[in-house]
Scaffold this motif. Structure first.
Motif, PDB file in Angstrom:
ATOM      1  N   ARG A 185       0.836  -1.203   0.000  1.00  0.00           N
ATOM      2  CA  ARG A 185       0.000   0.000   0.000  1.00  0.00           C
ATOM      3  C   ARG A 185       0.879   1.263   0.000  1.00  0.00           C
ATOM      4  NH1 ARG A 185      -3.251  -2.292   3.644  1.00  0.00           N
ATOM      5  NH2 ARG A 185      -4.504  -3.421   2.145  1.00  0.00           N
ATOM      6  N   ASN A 235       0.924   4.105  -2.796  1.00  0.00           N
ATOM      7  CA  ASN A 235       0.603   5.496  -2.459  1.00  0.00           C
ATOM      8  C   ASN A 235       1.716   6.451  -2.896  1.00  0.00           C
ATOM      9  OD1 ASN A 235      -1.865   4.805  -1.430  1.00  0.00           O
ATOM     10  ND2 ASN A 235      -1.136   4.601   0.678  1.00  0.00           N
ATOM     11  N   LYS A 241       1.130   9.461  -5.595  1.00  0.00           N
ATOM     12  CA  LYS A 241       1.475  10.831  -5.266  1.00  0.00           C
ATOM     13  C   LYS A 241       2.457  11.374  -6.304  1.00  0.00           C
ATOM     14  CE  LYS A 241       2.738  13.539  -1.295  1.00  0.00           C
ATOM     15  NZ  LYS A 241       3.518  13.551  -0.091  1.00  0.00           N
TER      16      LYS A 241
END
Ligand SMILES: [Fe+2]
Length: 453
Positions: free
Chosen positions: A147, A151, A155
């Motif tokens: 995860r 992420n 981003k």
């Protein structure tokens, strides 16, 4: 006696109709509460077609509505009735076009339409807009590491669409079961990306524990719908174990290094030769699970390591890749990050590596920027087995490798624009820990490069 008769009459005449009504009520309720429990996710995208898949918690019919504007989903395709596994192939699409979609059954919509339910068809080779590729290896833990890697990439990409998503094997630990795929990929993991980015897998040793490449059975083969007939470009492989596809001016090849023969005279290597022979695109990226060069958690010099597969890849597959000028090879398996120089013709152990196998960079200012001309061999090999696993201590003594690290978890972001290919290794903090560039027949660029030098 009288009451007994009344009760009997009731049971005989009224109870069956009550039960039927109750059953239909329950089924209506089930219909009303049908949920999508997997996906939707995109498969086998090409210039003119795509497959949309999803799973429902109850059997029902399948339907996709789609169109080029979110407000006007004016096209529709229905699928199989009464199933939980919905697989709908859309055809007749326009290349390089964004379509919005929603999935449902004959009379309801379950998922979409909105700004994240969309797909973009592949561009033609003449379209030279930048192509963004995301590659993750050994990610199938379903935990916070995968995860955080995801992420950091989301981003970093900050709104840019991911065109091609490569999965380098070991997608679902520890045995590639359907439940493990559910938590490693589908449930609260890559949800948004799955809805709008076509995923292209290659099988790892853990995925094959529950699957069989020869018979094309098991969760890995059930979950993915891959082009076996050259539907997305390339020569038909006739199997989902290995396949190829085109995206713009890049040709991609996925190979099965776990459960398909790696002998020099074997169907996969025969197909690889024919596929590369027919390939006229500017760039070629090959991906498979076992790395030909690694001194991380696996050692490519050890014959006993991974059943000698890394040695057989080096001896039997790499000469074919060299002969056809493959540019980039991506793998995992070793839970580290490693990246080679631009090299060719090295098929032995590490100690036999000779300086002449390295194609030297030509710009002193940027030691990781390489130049290559049409018809030349020269490949960069990347091991990225840290997209869901904690990195483990590696020796990093392989002379083919320009960089190796057991410090970071991360993934590869690659961008191809015209004659330039950039690759970066992005860690979970969003820091670029390694980068490389290949310029082919160098010439000026049109837009800002991926990596600001
Ligand atoms: Fe592995």
């Amino acid at each position: 006696m009288k009451y007994y008769r009344i009760i009997m009459i009731y049971l005989f005449f009224l109870l069956p109709s009550f039960l039927t009504e109750a059953a239909s009520c329950l089924s209506e309720q089930a219909e009303e509460t049908i949920k999508v429990i997997r996906g939707p996710y995109l498969q086998s995208g090409s210039q003119t077609g795509i497959i949309i898949r999803w799973r429902t918690d109850f059997p029902t019919s399948g339907r996709v509505i789609y169109g080029t504007s979110l407000k006007t989903l004016d096209r529709e395709k229905t699928g199989q009735k009464d199933t939980t596994e919905h697989i709908i192939q859309l055809n007749g699409l326009k290349p390089d076009t964004k379509y919005f979609y929603a999935v449902g059954n004959d009379h309801q919509v379950f998922s979409g339409p909105d700004s994240i339910h969309y797909f973009i068809t592949a561009p033609t080779p003449l379209n030279e807009k930048p192509i963004r590729i995301w590659a993750i290896g050994d990610f199938g833990t379903g935990d916070s590491i995968s995860r955080s890697v995801k992420n950091a990439y989301l981003k970093y990409k900050s709104g840019r669409h991911t065109d091609v998503w490569l999965m380098l094997g070991d997608l679902a630990y520890t045995r590639g079961s359907d439940e493990q795929f559910q938590s490693a990929m589908f449930e609260n993991m890559y949800d948004e990306l799955l809805r709008n980015t076509v995923s292209w897998p290659s099988p790892g040793n853990h995925d094959i524990r529950s699957a069989d490449s020869e018979t094309q059975t098991g969760p890995y083969y059930d979950i993915f719908s891959l082009p076996v007939n050259g539907e997305a470009g390339g020569i038909p492989s006739g199997t989902e174990a290995y396949y190829s596809f085109d995206y713009g001016n890049v040709h991609f090849i996925s190979m099965d290094t776990e459960d398909t023969s790696l002998e020099p005279v074997s169907p996969m290597i025969d197909w690889l030769e024919r596929d590369l022979e027919a390939n006229a695109l500017n760039w070629t990226i090959v991906f498979f699970h076992h790395p030909p060069y690694s001194m991380g958690t696996h050692n490519s010099d050890m014959h006993w390591d991974s059943g000698g597969r890394m040695t057989r890849i080096r001896e039997n597959i790499l000469p074919v890749l060299d002969a056809h000028g493959v540019d980039l090879v991506l793998g995992g398996h070793s839970h580290v990050y490693e990246r080679s120089y631009l090299i060719h013709n090295h098929y032995g152990r590490a100690r036999t590596f000779k300086a002449k196998t390295m194609i030297r960079y030509r710009k002193k200012r940027y030691p990781t920027a390489y130049e290559k001309f049409d018809g030349e061999s020269g490949t960069i090999y990347v091991v990225c087995g840290v997209s869901g696993n904690r990195p483990s201590a590696g020796a990093f003594e392989h002379p083919a490798m320009a960089f190796g690290s057991d410090q970071y978890k991360g993934s590869m972001a690659i961008e191809v624009e015209g004659n330039r290919l950039y690759g970066i290794f992005l860690d979970t903090r969003g820091e670029v820990r390694d980068w490389f560039r290949i310029d082919k027949n160098p010439r000026p660029l049109l837009t800002t490069p991926l990596w600001d030098e």
